[in-house]
Design a protein around this motif. Structure first.
Motif, PDB file in Angstrom:
ATOM      1  N   UNK A 163       3.360  29.573  48.471  1.00 25.75           N
ATOM      2  CA  UNK A 163       4.455  29.063  49.383  1.00 25.75           C
ATOM      3  C   UNK A 163       4.573  27.613  49.837  1.00 25.75           C
ATOM      4  N   UNK A 197       9.479  26.381  51.761  1.00 25.29           N
ATOM      5  CA  UNK A 197       8.339  26.775  51.361  1.00 25.29           C
ATOM      6  C   UNK A 197       8.527  28.273  50.943  1.00 25.29           C
ATOM      7  N   UNK A 198       8.910  28.457  49.966  1.00 27.58           N
ATOM      8  CA  UNK A 198       9.121  29.503  49.259  1.00 27.58           C
ATOM      9  C   UNK A 198       8.492  29.664  47.886  1.00 27.58           C
ATOM     10  N   UNK A 199       8.103  30.703  47.814  1.00 31.04           N
ATOM     11  CA  UNK A 199       7.343  30.544  46.314  1.00 31.04           C
ATOM     12  C   UNK A 199       8.056  30.372  45.083  1.00 31.04           C
ATOM     13  N   UNK A 257       4.673  29.667  57.638  1.00 29.32           N
ATOM     14  CA  UNK A 257       4.840  30.531  56.173  1.00 29.32           C
ATOM     15  C   UNK A 257       3.586  29.797  55.490  1.00 29.32           C
ATOM     16  N   UNK A 272      15.341  25.990  46.669  1.00 31.40           N
ATOM     17  CA  UNK A 272      13.947  25.160  46.308  1.00 31.40           C
ATOM     18  C   UNK A 272      13.848  24.801  44.746  1.00 31.40           C
ATOM     19  N   UNK A 312      17.718  30.405  50.064  1.00 33.03           N
ATOM     20  CA  UNK A 312      16.718  29.106  50.259  1.00 33.03           C
ATOM     21  C   UNK A 312      15.856  29.054  49.032  1.00 33.03           C
ATOM     22  N   UNK A 313      15.381  30.476  48.392  1.00 35.18           N
ATOM     23  CA  UNK A 313      14.513  30.413  47.089  1.00 35.18           C
ATOM     24  C   UNK A 313      15.133  29.705  46.059  1.00 35.18           C
ATOM     25  N   UNK A 335      11.332  23.968  57.020  1.00 35.11           N
ATOM     26  CA  UNK A 335      10.013  24.673  57.102  1.00 35.11           C
ATOM     27  C   UNK A 335       8.958  23.906  57.471  1.00 35.11           C
ATOM     28  N   UNK A 363       8.910  37.670  44.237  1.00 34.76           N
ATOM     29  CA  UNK A 363       8.408  36.849  45.006  1.00 34.76           C
ATOM     30  C   UNK A 363       9.023  36.818  46.680  1.00 34.76           C
TER      31      UNK A 363
END
Lengths: 768, 291, 151
Positions: free
Chosen positions: B42, B1-3, C36, A131, A127-128, A289, C15
């Motif tokens: 995030x 919503x991941x940094x 989150x 994005x 997922x990271x 999310x 992260x």
């Protein structure tokens, strides 16, 4: 069944009307639930949905080059990749002729119409990284004019979302009964007012999510994360994929973290994720999310009502007229015109109106598309009608309870045909005794004591108010439900239902109904739901239908099974079926336990299992009804509203599980508090959402939700189903806007005409 | 919503941290409690190239008294300060203010230094420190300095800290005998940032007249606002209802709190006046009962 | 780090959020992600005994620390602990998504305040959103657990 000395009667301890501990709880309190984000498959990859940053814009093309080259990326899907560039997602309820012009396709194709609209899907190994890669998509947006306000949407020069349609009006309906003009002509008093209800939504605590896996060998797909209406969505998915054989599609429900109307409808992602799984040949997971959830999942409730009410000076209602606009957002989604249609067909409420005229236009605007939210269309109109009645009472110098009482539908006139239609069906209140509920609720909640409390002086700057909201709810839509009950020779019972779980406790309730009509212990009953491979048909869980329709089907199947079994045993034991007793071990003669036959023997001819099915059909709706009472203290300097006491009385025909019903009412009430005081989707002038986080979209916390008093009554069982139940999921929400607004109006001596009652609005009202 | 990605260092000593700050100053962010920074990361609204995590520097977590002043190490968690008996006794305004900060989970992680360096004008602690005439010890490789509240808070999310500087501690002077303090705010939900709030201290003379007043306002402007003309106006008054009311009106003169979806400028001005009045009334009662 | 007393190791990007590490690397999916951004409380775990939001901490920050999650609460596979049992008996959950975070918050709260009033429980619960129950039964359950733990 009788209780015998050597055996505790399972019906008496866990059947209908009792509150056994829930079947659902054990894994959930141990952290062993399987919600969609908890579910994994080997080789899993992750999808991220790229969404429009603008409310209205066109884009000639999307350049995916950099995204495809980014680390971990497997695929990027845009409208170019979709069959027919993406087929429109159909409505499943209440389609208006015009609504097909405004359906949403899975991905925007050249034009985006709300901020949050899907434009592409990126598939990557995490997922990271998905994005990260999504940030590299190159899209040149060219802004278009936006239209946001429902009144602006119908203005002559409004920007059009679909220039080809020539209008922003997606649906329209007029309902008329009685001689409306004559009624207004003979009125002593006419009240005219405009009411506004803000856009807010279900916002379950678990966001949506899906995991899809394609089996190339059998050319079939399995989608986990289904909710609410798995079978209906299977049909839609097969159709959008262009598959004529829907048995190639399997939808599976896991644990579901709340539904409240929004979850489980067919959204763009419900096509995109299975499609991505087919394209990539990998299991694809997508978990929405919270920012996406607040921009992409159905909004609800935004309506502007212009109402007129005609009365005699003694307070007798003569007529009601309403013209309202419903803001359905950028597209017509699966609910079609459901929400405004419910509003227009149920506005009259529990009162006698010699004449009624209701009309709506449902408009598209550059906001998130809309759908249902607990007590859809009714939270809104209960606020409108009950406020209007209080304004009338104030003008005529009448007591708010008295004016309601004198206009309630008489107990002798049920079933009561309201004269309106909902989705082609006449709205006929099945049963009721409204005055009796009032007579019970007022003393139960010490209404007189509250009136005294209200008139006592409060500390500086604090004003007290008392408000009431009377309403009729509806329950049990979608006319049919399936149940199959199986008993094996070990005494285990499996109940298969077409109803679904959204966390409300459906396994417990259906098990109780089975216990009552089969007579075997609660512990031995397992309820299976939400898998299209295991259950041949089903209409799911919405509109307070699972107990009403699902429960009736389980009851009938359980009774059939019991009868078949006892008939067989009666023959074996040479006794009358009425003299027999069923237990997990077998059947015995009451009072002569030695005369018995084991289940093993009884079921030996049917491979050790006995099965009964039932399809319950009822094309009319049930109408539970209730009263909310709110006592509030308003701080006129800060605008803070403190709820001193709040009480809900609700007649639901028959109560299967009192603790669960009270839980439904409490939870619904908390959501109503959100709608009355806190929750609002705001947009700036460009259509940018300003409430796309939990910092700005304010769900009530434990400190905003006071203790609630609940009175559940069973005075008007529904004649429509053999259980007499009416469904209890929505009454806790239905009257909160009405009762709180009436109480605040009472406190301030100033008429509330819009929600939510934010502190600023309260201060402004106090200054008027 | 991941940094988004970032480089990460977690120094164990103050010296190491200052070295890293000297080297990476402009492109890095200091990670203290992270309760404001990580949500922004995030959402990818903040995307620092490097984080310098100072959570392993134990020497920055302490509460001590020095020459009558309270000195709070930058990495002291809110919960620690909230529960410190000496703080509740000597600086009850801080204990009261912390009760309004978020929820237990936030206070267990959030730090005092992080809160002041983040400089959110809607936050409780910067206003409380402002009312208490606090100052901030900061250090860099270039040396140490102490910055008073009046120079430290510059604007929204902006302080006088240079990119290579780290907040080491907050110094709070002792309240004089005969003082009373109060923190009052109103938020749409308990635990949310305030729509408006006030932190005040009052000192009464033996004759019952006000000798000193400090009033700091929350969510009143780009930084905590000291209402100095209202403070002046209260001096010499008996702190009766009418002088408190007049001072509250004075306190909000000229303020332009930012309008947003939760409240307009006009609403917020009215609210700040009310909060000031309530805080002053409470503080006056407390001052009277302490003499 | 140690999760529920068991050592869990992993090499991760800085992260990676602690919540994701707990869920994906350690395979303990009882800790849920609801927002989150530190508002909903569903991801609450105990870090060295104190409830924190695991969505606002990076996994690397928990290096060398003790983490407790909902999976560590029940004394055995066939039983519930006092607080879990009280939630079950008081109908303090419906969909159950928020429940693990609430249990972790209330478990620590009862250690610090063994005999809280309903008002104190209400206030301690403020950092955990629940969309189903209306909170009332949760407060009742925590009070019931306190009674049982105190006798």
């Amino acid at each position: 069944m009788k209780t015998t000395a050597d055996r505790i009667d399972p019906v008496a301890i866990n059947g209908i009307g009792t509150s056994p501990l829930r079947k659902e709880d054990w894994p959930l309190v141990r952290g062993e639930g399987t919600f969609i984000a908890d579910f994994k498959r080997p080789g899993l990859v992750h999808a991220f949905v790229v969404r429009s940053p603008l409310a209205h814009a066109q884009f000639p093309s999307i350049d995916c080059t950099a995204t495809l080259a980014a680390p971990g990326v497997l695929d990027v899907i845009t409208a170019n990749e979709l069959p027919d560039r993406g087929r429109p997602i159909p409505t499943r309820q209440f389609a208006d002729e015009g609504s097909n012009r405004f359906l949403q396709r899975p991905l925007a194709d050249g034009v985006v119409r709300y901020s949050g609209e899907p434009v592409a899907v990126v598939i990557a190994d995490s997922r990271y990284r998905a994005e990260d890669a999504a940030e590299l998509l190159d899209i040149d947006y060219e802004r278009l004019d936006v239209v946001l306000d429902p009144d602006d949407a119908v203005a002559a020069n409004a920007p059009l979302l679909r220039p080809d349609a020539g209008t922003n009006v997606a649906g329209h309906l007029l309902v008329e009964m009685g001689a409306i003009d004559e009624a207004f002509a003979e009125a002593d008093l006419v009240i005219k007012e405009t009411f506004r209800i803000q856009r807010h939504a279900a916002v379950p605590l678990e966001t949506r999510g899906l995991l899809a896996e394609y089996d190339a060998e059998t050319e079939s797909i399995t989608v986990w994360g289904a909710a609410k209406i798995p079978h209906v969505n299977r049909t839609i998915l097969a159709r959008l994929l262009g598959w004529s054989d829907e048995s190639r599609v399997r939808l599976v429900e896991l644990h579901v973290g709340g539904g409240f109307g929004a979850r489980g409808e067919f959204y763009p992602e419900d096509f995109l994720i299975p499609f991505a799984a087919i394209r990539t040949g990998r299991p694809v997971a997508w978990v929405e999310d919270r920012e996406e959830n607040l921009r992409a999942t159905n909004h609800s409730r935004e309506q502007v009502h212009r109402v007129e009410m005609a009365l005699k000076k003694d307070g007798t209602f003569l007529a009601l007229k309403d013209s309202f606009i419903n803001n359905t957002g950028a597209y017509v989604r699966t609910h079609g015109m459901t929400v405004p249609a419910l509003s227009v067909s149920m506005l009259p409420g529990p009162y006698k109106w010699p004449a009624y005229r209701g009309e709506f236009r449902s408009v598209v605007t550059n906001k998130t598309p809309g759908g249902t939210y607990r007590s859809p269309g009714r939270f809104e109109i209960n606020f409108v009608r009950e406020r209007l009645i209080d304004i009338a009472a104030h003008r005529l110098g009448l007591d708010p309870v008295d004016i309601r009482r004198r206009n309630l539908i008489d107990r002798t006139s049920f079933p009561h045909d309201l004269g309106t239609l909902y989705d082609g069906h006449p709205v006929i209140y099945d049963s009721g005794d409204y005055e009796l509920l009032l007579d019970k609720a007022l003393p139960a909640f010490d209404y007189e004591g509250l009136e005294r409390w209200r008139s006592e002086p409060a500390a500086g700057g604090i004003r007290r108010g008392l408000g009431i909201g009377f309403f009729v709810e509806k329950a049990g839509p979608a006319e049919r439900e399936y149940a199959r009950v199986e008993l094996n020779d070990k005494g285990d019972v499996m109940v298969y239902t077409g109803a679904a779980s959204v966390g409300q406790g459906v396994e417990t309730v259906l098990a109780q109904i089975c216990v009552s009509h089969l007579g075997l212990p609660y512990e031995r009953v397992r309820v299976i739901h939400g898998d299209t491979a295991l259950i041949p048909e089903g209409m799911g869980a919405f509109g307070s239908r699972a107990t009403m329709l699902g429960g009736a089907a389980v009851m009938r199947a359980s009774k059939q099974l019991r009868k078949r079994l006892l008939d067989a045993a009666a023959e074996e034991l040479e006794a009358a079926p009425a003299d027999l007793m069923l237990s997990p071990e077998g059947v015995s003669v009451v009072g002569a336990p030695a005369r018995s036959v084991s289940l093993k023997t009884l079921l030996s001819t049917s491979a050790g299992v006995i099965i009964e099915e039932h399809r319950f059909v009822c094309d009319l709706l049930g109408f539970p009804y209730g009263i909310h009472v709110a006592a509030v203290e308003v701080d006129t300097a800060s605008g803070a509203i403190r709820i001193h006491r709040y009480a809900v009385a609700y007649d639901i025909g028959r109560c299967v599980n009192p603790v669960l019903v009270a839980g439904q009412i409490s939870g619904g009430f908390a959501q109503g508090i959100g709608g009355a005081l806190l929750e609002e989707f705001s947009f700036d002038a460009n259509g940018q959402p300003m409430s796309a986080s939990f910092m700005d979209y304010l769900l009530p916390t434990s400190e905003e939700v006071p203790d609630l008093e609940v009175l559940i009554t069973e005075d008007a069982p529904s004649p429509l189903n053999p259980l007499g139940v009416k469904g209890a999921g929505e009454g806790g929400t239905a009257g909160v806007g009405a009762a709180i607004a009436n109480a605040v109006s009472d406190a301030l001596g100033s008429e509330v005409t819009r929600l939510p009652l934010s502190p600023q609005r309260v201060v402004e009202l106090a200054g008027e | 919503m991941k940094p988004a990605q970032f480089e990460y260092d977690d120094p164990e000593t103050e010296e190491e941290a200052l070295d890293l700050l000297a080297r990476h100053g402009d492109e890095c962010k200091v990670l203290a409690g992270g309760q404001s920074l990580v949500p922004l990361m995030n959402f990818r609204l903040a995307r620092p190239a490097r984080l310098i995590d100072i959570n392993r520097i134990d020497s920055l977590s302490y509460i001590k008294r020095e020459d009558g002043r309270l000195v709070i190490g930058a990495m002291t968690r809110h919960t620690h300060l909230e529960r410190a008996a000496e703080v509740a006794q000597g600086w009850p305004l801080l204990t009261e203010a912390i009760g309004w900060v978020g929820h237990a989970q936030i206070r267990n992680r959030g730090t005092i230094g992080g809160s002041v360096a983040h400089a959110d004008p809607a936050a409780e602690l910067p206003a409380a420190f402002t009312a208490l005439d606090a100052s901030f010890q900061v250090r860099s490789k270039r040396g140490s300095r102490t910055i008073g509240w009046d120079h430290f808070f510059v604007s929204e999310f902006t302080t006088a800290l240079a990119p290579d500087e780290l907040v080491m501690a907050v110094e709070v002077p002792a309240l004089d005998p005969g003082s009373g303090a109060a923190f009052v705010e109103y938020a749409r939900r308990h635990g949310d940032f305030a729509l408006g709030g006030a932190a005040v201290t009052l000192r009464l003379g033996r004759d019952g007249h006000c000798e000193k007043a400090t009033i700091a306002l929350v969510s009143a402007g780009p930084a905590p606002v000291r209402a100095s003309s209202a403070e002046q106006q209260l001096r010499g008054s008996t702190l009766d209802d009418s002088s408190i009311r007049a001072a509250s009106v004075e306190a909000v003169k000229g303020l332009r709190p930012t309008s947003d979806l939760h409240g307009s400028t006009e609403y917020r001005i009215g609210l700040l006046r009310t909060m000031t009045e309530r805080a002053l009334t409470k503080a006056a009662q407390r001052a009277r009962s302490s003499t | 780090m140690k999760i529920n007393g068991r050592a869990v190791e992993g090499e991760v990007e800085p992260r990676l959020l602690l919540a994701d590490f707990i869920r994906d690397n350690a395979g303990l999916t009882g800790t849920h992600l609801g927002c989150e951004h530190g508002v909903c409380g569903a991801c609450t775990v105990q870090l060295d005994g104190h409830p924190v939001r695991s969505c606002l901490i990076f996994a690397v920050q928990a290096h060398g620390h003790q983490v407790a999650t909902v999976e560590g609460m029940a004394p055995s596979d066939s039983s519930l602990n006092t607080l879990q049992q009280a939630f079950h008996e008081c109908h303090a959950l419906q969909c159950g998504f928020c429940t693990p975070g609430i249990l972790m918050t209330m478990d620590a709260f009862l250690r610090e305040e063994p005999d809280p009033t309903p008002e104190r429980i209400r206030s301690a619960l403020g950092g955990n959103l629940c969309r189903c129950t209306g909170y009332q039964n949760i407060i009742t359950a925590v009070r019931l657990a306190a009674d049982r733990l105190n006798c």
